[in-house]
Design a protein around this motif. Structure first.
Motif, short mmCIF file in Angstrom:
data_model
loop_
_atom_site.label_atom_id
_atom_site.label_comp_id
_atom_site.label_asym_id
_atom_site.label_seq_id
_atom_site.Cartn_x
_atom_site.Cartn_y
_atom_site.Cartn_z
N GLN A 209 41.31 46.69 43.32
CA GLN A 209 42.02 45.98 44.39
C GLN A 209 41.38 46.29 45.75
OE1 GLN A 209 45.95 47.55 43.28
NE2 GLN A 209 46.63 45.46 42.94
N ASN A 210 41.03 47.56 45.98
CA ASN A 210 40.37 47.92 47.24
C ASN A 210 39.05 47.16 47.40
OD1 ASN A 210 42.38 49.74 47.77
ND2 ASN A 210 41.23 51.54 47.09
N ALA A 211 38.29 47.08 46.30
CA ALA A 211 36.98 46.41 46.37
C ALA A 211 37.16 44.92 46.65
CB ALA A 211 36.23 46.63 45.06
N ILE A 212 38.15 44.31 45.99
CA ILE A 212 38.38 42.88 46.21
C ILE A 212 38.79 42.64 47.67
CG2 ILE A 212 39.94 40.96 45.63
CD1 ILE A 212 39.88 42.02 42.71
N LYS A 213 39.62 43.52 48.19
CA LYS A 213 40.04 43.38 49.60
C LYS A 213 38.84 43.51 50.52
CE LYS A 213 43.52 45.17 52.74
NZ LYS A 213 44.38 46.30 53.05
N LYS A 214 37.99 44.48 50.24
CA LYS A 214 36.82 44.71 51.09
C LYS A 214 35.89 43.49 51.04
CE LYS A 214 33.78 48.60 52.08
NZ LYS A 214 33.53 50.01 51.72
N CYS A 215 35.72 42.92 49.85
CA CYS A 215 34.78 41.79 49.70
C CYS A 215 35.39 40.48 50.18
CB CYS A 215 34.36 41.65 48.24
SG CYS A 215 33.35 43.04 47.65
N SER A 216 36.71 40.46 50.39
CA SER A 216 37.34 39.19 50.78
C SER A 216 36.88 38.74 52.16
CB SER A 216 38.87 39.31 50.74
OG SER A 216 39.29 40.21 51.75
N ALA A 217 36.31 39.66 52.93
CA ALA A 217 35.80 39.28 54.26
C ALA A 217 34.45 38.56 54.16
CB ALA A 217 35.66 40.54 55.12
N LEU A 218 33.85 38.58 52.98
CA LEU A 218 32.52 37.98 52.82
C LEU A 218 32.63 36.54 52.36
CD1 LEU A 218 30.93 40.96 50.82
CD2 LEU A 218 30.92 40.61 53.31
N ASP A 219 31.68 35.73 52.76
CA ASP A 219 31.62 34.34 52.29
C ASP A 219 30.80 34.35 50.99
OD1 ASP A 219 31.49 31.64 51.95
OD2 ASP A 219 29.94 31.32 53.48
N ILE A 220 31.53 34.37 49.87
CA ILE A 220 30.86 34.53 48.57
C ILE A 220 30.75 33.18 47.86
CG2 ILE A 220 30.97 35.65 46.30
CD1 ILE A 220 32.63 37.89 47.72
N LYS A 221 29.53 32.76 47.62
CA LYS A 221 29.31 31.50 46.90
C LYS A 221 28.92 31.76 45.44
CE LYS A 221 27.79 28.82 50.93
NZ LYS A 221 27.85 29.85 51.99
N ILE A 222 28.29 32.90 45.20
CA ILE A 222 27.80 33.23 43.85
C ILE A 222 28.07 34.72 43.61
CG2 ILE A 222 25.77 33.39 42.36
CD1 ILE A 222 24.48 31.15 44.01
N ILE A 223 28.59 35.03 42.42
CA ILE A 223 28.77 36.44 42.03
C ILE A 223 27.82 36.75 40.89
CG2 ILE A 223 30.33 38.14 41.01
CD1 ILE A 223 32.64 36.80 42.44
N CYS A 224 26.97 37.74 41.12
CA CYS A 224 26.04 38.22 40.10
C CYS A 224 26.50 39.60 39.68
CB CYS A 224 24.62 38.30 40.66
SG CYS A 224 23.96 36.71 41.24
N SER A 225 27.25 39.67 38.58
CA SER A 225 27.72 40.98 38.13
C SER A 225 26.70 41.57 37.16
CB SER A 225 29.09 40.86 37.47
OG SER A 225 28.93 40.50 36.12
N THR A 226 27.01 42.76 36.65
CA THR A 226 26.08 43.42 35.74
C THR A 226 26.25 42.99 34.29
OG1 THR A 226 27.65 45.26 35.84
CG2 THR A 226 25.60 45.52 37.08
N HIS A 227 27.36 42.30 33.97
CA HIS A 227 27.57 41.85 32.60
C HIS A 227 28.18 40.44 32.62
CE1 HIS A 227 27.06 45.95 31.07
NE2 HIS A 227 27.99 46.38 31.89
N GLY A 228 27.67 39.56 31.75
CA GLY A 228 28.28 38.24 31.62
C GLY A 228 27.64 37.21 32.51
N PRO A 229 28.22 36.01 32.54
CA PRO A 229 27.60 34.92 33.29
C PRO A 229 27.55 35.20 34.80
CG PRO A 229 29.40 34.10 31.92
CD PRO A 229 29.48 35.59 31.90
N VAL A 230 26.60 34.58 35.45
CA VAL A 230 26.60 34.50 36.91
C VAL A 230 27.66 33.47 37.28
CG1 VAL A 230 25.27 33.73 38.91
CG2 VAL A 230 24.18 35.15 37.14
N TRP A 231 28.60 33.90 38.13
CA TRP A 231 29.72 33.02 38.49
C TRP A 231 29.34 32.17 39.69
CZ3 TRP A 231 32.72 33.14 34.51
CH2 TRP A 231 32.97 34.33 33.83
N ARG A 232 29.29 30.88 39.48
CA ARG A 232 28.96 29.97 40.58
C ARG A 232 30.05 28.90 40.68
NH1 ARG A 232 22.76 28.37 41.01
NH2 ARG A 232 23.12 27.30 39.05
#
Ligand code: FEO
Length: 396
Positions: A209-232
């Motif tokens: 939850q802390n991480a999501i809150k921290k990242c909510s300030a960013l303009d995120i168009k694509i998420i590249c995680s370490t496992h699974g699909p790239v979320w676009r």
């Protein structure tokens, strides 16, 4: 050929693992897993982001070399040190001895401990610090305990790309395409996110939850995680699912997880399931804990809001597979669940009491009654099973 473009400057060079039977030597993965790694090319410098497990050094090094196309990476960013992402770091260090390994102070300490790398190969960054690659920038944000203390994310503001580490990841190898908008049947990866989160991350919901809150300030168009699909195409959907899991929010449904030595506790579970179905409950998932994949049961617990656990009395304690399951739930800090318990015995009625005691310190709503079965006298327990079914339906 195996390197895919995500944006003009970001390429995918991760690998699939379809042969490992137990992730962390613990968790079954029917659909395998991908270890995602990325190559970022700026006008002045390039960076690899996240690595791979050591067992895949050959495949992985081939993909990295293909992505580099004869160039040498200036940096390797390590968002998370767990060896499924850093086993290949010594190999990369040998291939590219001048490449700086970028991480925070905890990252560097852990990498030295795991791999004995020398001090001068590191570049230590702090929360919010930036690293210019020329026309694009890498910004680093510390997100501790998602899922280890050193975890951080890396963001490219010019492209709106977030390299999120384990956050927003899922089990499931990638079948050709790597971005979600290039594949059908994407729901299976959301299902695998329940499995992944339940097995690996659930204990750290507050930090997610802390991480999501921290990242909510960013303009995120694509998420590249370490496992699974790239979320676009599904950025908001995966963030919402992670937010809900981190808060222990759930869908309507009943999970019945039981152990049974000679079938009598199983009969209680079946009886309860039938009574729930008679009362109109449409989502019911039964798991025999001696046989079910642990991750599948945890995935259902993450997804559905009601849980019933049933156990025989075994040496005056819980049946061992049930004890292990309940311990895993308590360890993960289960909360916001409606929970029922049932027990059976031959001469010492301990199981139901032990189950109730196990959940006592957690933030669940423990229902009454707790049906108890003596030997095979199911008719004697039936009124309590009916009452528990009624209590569940009222609470749903
Ligand atoms: Fe995929 Fe926590 O490592």
């Amino acid at each position: 050929m195996n390197v895919r473009s995500i944006t003009g400057r970001v390429k995918y060079c991760g690998v699939n693992d379809r042969s490992k039977t137990l992730f962390e030597n613990l968790w079954q993965m029917p659909l395998g897993v991908s270890y995602n790694s990325y190559m970022v090319q700026g006008s002045a410098a390039s960076a690899l982001i996240d690595g791979c497990e050591v067992a895949h050094d050959n495949d992985y090094s081939a993909r990295v070399l293909e992505a580099l196309d004869g160039a040498t990476p200036d940096f390797l960013v390590v968002n998370h040190v767990e060896p499924d992402h850093t086993g290949a770091v010594p190999m990369l260090h040998c291939l590219f001895p001048d490449m700086k390994i970028v991480g925070n102070a905890k990252t560097v300490d852990m990498l030295k401990g795991f791999y004995g790398l020398p001090d001068d190969c590191f570049r230590t960054v702090a929360d919010g610090e930036s690293l210019s690659l020329g026309d694009i920038t890498l910004r680093f944000f510390l997100t501790p305990m998602v899922h280890w203390p050193e975890t951080m994310v890396t963001y490219i503001p010019e492209e709106g790309v977030l390299f999120s580490g384990d956050a927003f990841g899922c089990f499931g190898a990638l079948d050709g395409a790597v971005t979600d908008d290039a594949m059908d049947g994407i729901d299976r990866y959301f299902d695998e996110a329940y499995r992944y989160y339940g097995c690996i991350v659930a204990k750290y919901g507050r930090f997610v939850q802390n991480a999501i809150k921290k990242c909510s300030a960013l303009d995120i168009k694509i998420i590249c995680s370490t496992h699974g699909p790239v979320w676009r195409a599904n950025v908001s959907r995966i963030v919402e699912q992670y937010s809900r899991m981190a808060a222990w929010e759930a869908d309507k449904g009943v999970v019945i997880a039981y152990g049974s030595m000679y079938g009598h506790t199983a009969e209680m579970a079946e009886e309860l399931a039938a009574k729930l179905a008679e009362r109109g409950v449409r989502t019911i998932r039964l798991h025999d804990l001696s046989y079910a994949a642990k991750g599948s049961v945890l995935a259902d617990v993450m997804r559905y809001g009601t849980l019933v656990v049933a156990s025989p009395t075994y040496n005056g304690e819980l049946f061992p597979p049930v004890a292990a399951f309940v311990s895993a739930l308590v360890e993960r800090g289960i909360e916001n669940r409606i929970v029922g318990v049932m027990g059976s015995y031959t001469w010492g009625p301990m199981a139901a009491k032990k189950l109730a005691a196990a959940f006592e310190g957690t933030k669940v709503n423990l229902l009454a009654p707790a049906p108890v079965l003596k030997q095979n006298l199911i008719a004697d327990a039936e009124s309590e099973i009916t009452a528990l079914a009624d209590a569940i339906v009222s609470a749903l």
